[in-house]
Design a protein around this motif. Structure first.
Motif, PDB file in Angstrom:
ATOM      1  N   ARG A  75      -7.759  12.696   8.966  1.00 47.93           N
ATOM      2  CA  ARG A  75      -7.943  11.541  10.453  1.00 47.93           C
ATOM      3  C   ARG A  75      -6.934  10.510   9.967  1.00 47.93           C
ATOM      4  O   ARG A  75      -5.325   9.370  11.157  1.00 47.93           O
ATOM      5  CB  ARG A  75      -9.384  11.553  10.067  1.00 47.93           C
ATOM      6  CG  ARG A  75      -8.931  10.253  11.731  1.00 47.93           C
ATOM      7  CD  ARG A  75     -11.077   9.644  11.678  1.00 47.93           C
ATOM      8  NE  ARG A  75     -10.739   9.521  13.050  1.00 47.93           N
ATOM      9  CZ  ARG A  75     -10.511   8.011  13.036  1.00 47.93           C
ATOM     10  NH1 ARG A  75     -10.540   7.417  11.744  1.00 47.93           N
ATOM     11  NH2 ARG A  75     -10.528   6.757  14.578  1.00 47.93           N
ATOM     12  N   ALA A  76      -6.821   9.789   8.901  1.00 44.96           N
ATOM     13  CA  ALA A  76      -5.957   9.089   8.561  1.00 44.96           C
ATOM     14  C   ALA A  76      -4.803   8.933   8.563  1.00 44.96           C
ATOM     15  O   ALA A  76      -3.617   8.751   9.137  1.00 44.96           O
ATOM     16  CB  ALA A  76      -6.155   8.131   6.897  1.00 44.96           C
ATOM     17  N   HIS A  77      -4.063  10.464   8.331  1.00 47.50           N
ATOM     18  CA  HIS A  77      -2.781  10.987   8.252  1.00 47.50           C
ATOM     19  C   HIS A  77      -2.678  10.916   9.571  1.00 47.50           C
ATOM     20  O   HIS A  77      -0.587  10.674   9.995  1.00 47.50           O
ATOM     21  CB  HIS A  77      -2.775  12.162   7.416  1.00 47.50           C
ATOM     22  CG  HIS A  77      -0.975  12.685   7.605  1.00 47.50           C
ATOM     23  ND1 HIS A  77      -0.299  12.570   6.546  1.00 47.50           N
ATOM     24  CD2 HIS A  77      -0.768  13.309   7.678  1.00 47.50           C
ATOM     25  CE1 HIS A  77       0.380  13.240   6.988  1.00 47.50           C
ATOM     26  NE2 HIS A  77       0.103  14.229   8.070  1.00 47.50           N
ATOM     27  N   VAL A  78      -3.274  11.527   9.948  1.00 43.16           N
ATOM     28  CA  VAL A  78      -2.721  11.866  12.244  1.00 43.16           C
ATOM     29  C   VAL A  78      -2.042  10.038  12.200  1.00 43.16           C
ATOM     30  O   VAL A  78      -1.834  10.045  13.034  1.00 43.16           O
ATOM     31  CB  VAL A  78      -3.724  12.924  12.085  1.00 43.16           C
ATOM     32  CG1 VAL A  78      -3.215  12.842  13.916  1.00 43.16           C
ATOM     33  CG2 VAL A  78      -3.497  14.038  12.513  1.00 43.16           C
ATOM     34  N   ALA A  79      -3.246   9.394  12.480  1.00 49.46           N
ATOM     35  CA  ALA A  79      -3.914   7.876  12.615  1.00 49.46           C
ATOM     36  C   ALA A  79      -2.188   7.364  11.877  1.00 49.46           C
ATOM     37  O   ALA A  79      -1.349   6.905  13.194  1.00 49.46           O
ATOM     38  CB  ALA A  79      -4.646   6.749  12.038  1.00 49.46           C
TER      39      ALA A  79
ATOM     40  N   ASN B 161     -12.210  20.397   2.874  1.00 47.33           N
ATOM     41  CA  ASN B 161     -13.868  20.172   3.771  1.00 47.33           C
ATOM     42  C   ASN B 161     -13.348  19.943   5.703  1.00 47.33           C
ATOM     43  O   ASN B 161     -14.773  19.395   5.386  1.00 47.33           O
ATOM     44  CB  ASN B 161     -13.836  18.920   2.905  1.00 47.33           C
ATOM     45  CG  ASN B 161     -13.949  19.627   1.006  1.00 47.33           C
ATOM     46  OD1 ASN B 161     -14.276  20.810   1.316  1.00 47.33           O
ATOM     47  ND2 ASN B 161     -13.288  18.361   0.354  1.00 47.33           N
ATOM     48  N   CYS B 162     -12.740  19.904   6.237  1.00 45.21           N
ATOM     49  CA  CYS B 162     -12.663  19.901   7.049  1.00 45.21           C
ATOM     50  C   CYS B 162     -12.394  21.208   8.178  1.00 45.21           C
ATOM     51  O   CYS B 162     -11.170  21.715   8.056  1.00 45.21           O
ATOM     52  CB  CYS B 162     -11.258  18.769   7.944  1.00 45.21           C
ATOM     53  SG  CYS B 162     -10.908  18.018   8.990  1.00 45.21           S
ATOM     54  N   LYS B 163     -13.289  21.033   9.396  1.00 45.47           N
ATOM     55  CA  LYS B 163     -12.555  21.732  10.148  1.00 45.47           C
ATOM     56  C   LYS B 163     -11.626  22.351  10.864  1.00 45.47           C
ATOM     57  O   LYS B 163     -11.284  23.090  11.484  1.00 45.47           O
ATOM     58  CB  LYS B 163     -14.137  22.045  10.671  1.00 45.47           C
ATOM     59  CG  LYS B 163     -15.306  22.715  10.490  1.00 45.47           C
ATOM     60  CD  LYS B 163     -16.621  22.638  11.006  1.00 45.47           C
ATOM     61  CE  LYS B 163     -17.879  23.408  10.704  1.00 45.47           C
ATOM     62  NZ  LYS B 163     -19.150  22.241  11.037  1.00 45.47           N
ATOM     63  N   VAL B 164     -11.187  20.867  11.298  1.00 46.37           N
ATOM     64  CA  VAL B 164     -10.296  20.593  12.037  1.00 46.37           C
ATOM     65  C   VAL B 164      -9.150  20.763  11.229  1.00 46.37           C
ATOM     66  O   VAL B 164      -8.714  20.248  10.337  1.00 46.37           O
ATOM     67  CB  VAL B 164      -9.908  19.223  12.544  1.00 46.37           C
ATOM     68  CG1 VAL B 164      -9.420  19.229  13.667  1.00 46.37           C
ATOM     69  CG2 VAL B 164     -11.341  18.414  13.551  1.00 46.37           C
ATOM     70  N   PRO B 165      -7.359  21.940  11.845  1.00 44.23           N
ATOM     71  CA  PRO B 165      -6.399  22.523  11.159  1.00 44.23           C
ATOM     72  C   PRO B 165      -5.808  21.202  11.242  1.00 44.23           C
ATOM     73  O   PRO B 165      -5.183  20.597  12.121  1.00 44.23           O
ATOM     74  CB  PRO B 165      -5.931  23.701  11.981  1.00 44.23           C
ATOM     75  CG  PRO B 165      -7.387  23.752  13.005  1.00 44.23           C
ATOM     76  CD  PRO B 165      -8.027  22.915  12.866  1.00 44.23           C
TER      77      PRO B 165
ATOM     78  N   THR C 222     -16.339  12.598  10.494  1.00 41.25           N
ATOM     79  CA  THR C 222     -17.116  14.120   9.078  1.00 41.25           C
ATOM     80  C   THR C 222     -16.435  13.257   8.028  1.00 41.25           C
ATOM     81  O   THR C 222     -14.933  13.162   7.794  1.00 41.25           O
ATOM     82  CB  THR C 222     -17.061  15.022   9.159  1.00 41.25           C
ATOM     83  OG1 THR C 222     -16.694  15.312  10.811  1.00 41.25           O
ATOM     84  CG2 THR C 222     -17.030  16.144   8.555  1.00 41.25           C
ATOM     85  N   ALA C 223     -16.810  13.002   6.876  1.00 39.70           N
ATOM     86  CA  ALA C 223     -16.244  12.533   4.963  1.00 39.70           C
ATOM     87  C   ALA C 223     -15.115  13.541   5.215  1.00 39.70           C
ATOM     88  O   ALA C 223     -13.642  13.381   4.254  1.00 39.70           O
ATOM     89  CB  ALA C 223     -17.058  12.793   4.651  1.00 39.70           C
ATOM     90  N   GLY C 224     -14.817  14.457   4.995  1.00 37.90           N
ATOM     91  CA  GLY C 224     -14.208  15.694   4.974  1.00 37.90           C
ATOM     92  C   GLY C 224     -12.655  15.902   5.451  1.00 37.90           C
ATOM     93  O   GLY C 224     -11.573  16.183   4.885  1.00 37.90           O
TER      94      GLY C 224
ATOM     95  N   LEU D 215      -9.126  13.665  16.780  1.00 38.71           N
ATOM     96  CA  LEU D 215      -9.248  13.435  15.212  1.00 38.71           C
ATOM     97  C   LEU D 215      -9.766  11.796  15.856  1.00 38.71           C
ATOM     98  O   LEU D 215     -10.937  11.817  14.515  1.00 38.71           O
ATOM     99  CB  LEU D 215      -8.387  13.682  14.427  1.00 38.71           C
ATOM    100  CG  LEU D 215      -8.699  14.721  13.325  1.00 38.71           C
ATOM    101  CD1 LEU D 215      -7.538  14.988  13.079  1.00 38.71           C
ATOM    102  CD2 LEU D 215     -10.061  15.266  12.651  1.00 38.71           C
ATOM    103  N   ARG D 216     -10.156  11.697  16.772  1.00 39.54           N
ATOM    104  CA  ARG D 216     -10.385  10.519  16.431  1.00 39.54           C
ATOM    105  C   ARG D 216     -11.532   9.539  16.526  1.00 39.54           C
ATOM    106  O   ARG D 216     -11.947   8.765  16.182  1.00 39.54           O
ATOM    107  CB  ARG D 216      -9.578   9.328  17.918  1.00 39.54           C
ATOM    108  CG  ARG D 216     -10.151   9.948  19.280  1.00 39.54           C
ATOM    109  CD  ARG D 216      -9.295   9.280  20.079  1.00 39.54           C
ATOM    110  NE  ARG D 216      -9.677   9.753  22.175  1.00 39.54           N
ATOM    111  CZ  ARG D 216      -9.637   9.708  22.720  1.00 39.54           C
ATOM    112  NH1 ARG D 216      -9.808   8.154  22.794  1.00 39.54           N
ATOM    113  NH2 ARG D 216     -10.048  10.152  23.958  1.00 39.54           N
ATOM    114  N   ASN D 217     -12.662  10.490  17.408  1.00 38.13           N
ATOM    115  CA  ASN D 217     -14.101   9.872  17.167  1.00 38.13           C
ATOM    116  C   ASN D 217     -14.802  10.729  15.802  1.00 38.13           C
ATOM    117  O   ASN D 217     -16.213  10.702  15.846  1.00 38.13           O
ATOM    118  CB  ASN D 217     -14.334  10.607  18.217  1.00 38.13           C
ATOM    119  CG  ASN D 217     -13.971   9.025  19.669  1.00 38.13           C
ATOM    120  OD1 ASN D 217     -13.219   8.104  18.961  1.00 38.13           O
ATOM    121  ND2 ASN D 217     -13.972  10.043  20.625  1.00 38.13           N
ATOM    122  N   ASN D 218     -13.579  10.822  15.166  1.00 37.84           N
ATOM    123  CA  ASN D 218     -14.481  12.423  13.913  1.00 37.84           C
ATOM    124  C   ASN D 218     -15.264  11.433  12.729  1.00 37.84           C
ATOM    125  O   ASN D 218     -13.583  10.660  12.373  1.00 37.84           O
ATOM    126  CB  ASN D 218     -13.276  14.063  13.904  1.00 37.84           C
ATOM    127  CG  ASN D 218     -14.079  14.452  12.626  1.00 37.84           C
ATOM    128  OD1 ASN D 218     -14.730  14.023  11.264  1.00 37.84           O
ATOM    129  ND2 ASN D 218     -13.389  15.928  13.143  1.00 37.84           N
TER     130      ASN D 218
END
Ligand SMILES: [Zn+2]
Length: 200
Positions: free
Chosen positions: A120-124, A29-33, A113-115, A108-111
């Motif tokens: 984002r948490a994984h990358v953080a 559900n996220c547009k970011v790969p 979007t719920a999906g 992703l840091r300012n993303n």
């Protein structure tokens, strides 16, 4: 060889098992790969254990660098200091992964979007695990991938600094080392060579 234990990667039995950490995480559900998978076995072994568990690859260092490291370490210890090696040789694919994590976090840091929140948490998580900093983009080819650098937290006791006028950087120079960026990257030591090496 020196007194420093040379540890090359993980035991074969661990190398053949699947990664303990998955670096890919599907986020439909996220547009970011998601992050790219790590390509080479050496780099995967690195990611899964080496530096995270304190196993540092010294065998990938150039011989002159390995000698300089050992000389510096001996000098620091005999001055009553402490020497905590954090990183030495890094496979290029591992360095590429650090860069991938950095770029992905900046994306992703300012993303909000719920999906995208799981990704984002994984990358953080990856970002903090690798001790990356937003102000410092990992370089593509670093002195670490060339076997010409190590990272170490080095502390000299105040008494030694005053009484014997020993400074960390003076000892480093005597060992053939330099810190190219003392303020932003104080743990990074590189071998002094004729030509200017690449910083990382
Ligand atoms: Zn470094």
């Amino acid at each position: 060889m020196s007194g420093i234990e040379v540890l090359r990667g993980l035991p074969a039995v661990l190398r053949s098992t699947p990664p303990l950490f998955s670096t890919t995480l599907a986020a439909p559900n996220c547009k970011v790969p998601p992050l790219s998978p790590i390509e080479e076995a050496d780099a995967v072994a690195f990611e899964n254990g080496n530096e995270a568990s304190g196993v540092i690859d010294l065998s990938g260092l150039r011989p002159a660098m390995a000698r300089a490291l050992e000389k510096f370490r001996r000098m620091v210890l005999s001055a009553g200091g402490t020497f905590d090696l954090k990183s030495a040789y890094r496979p290029p694919a591992y360095q590429a992964h650090l860069q991938d994590v950095w770029f992905k976090w900046m994306e992703l840091r300012n993303n909000r979007t719920a999906g995208c929140q799981a990704l984002r948490a994984h990358v953080a998580d990856e970002f903090s695990r690798h001790l990356l900093m937003e102000t410092q983009k990992p370089v593509t080819f670093s002195d670490h991938t060339l076997g010409l650098a190590f990272d170490a937290a080095v502390v000299l006791p105040r008494a030694a600094r005053q009484r014997r006028r020993v400074s960390l950087d003076r000892l480093a120079v005597l060992a053939g080392l330099t810190r190219p960026d003392i303020h932003r990257d104080p743990v990074h030591f590189k071998l002094v060579t004729g030509r200017g090496g690449l910083h990382g």
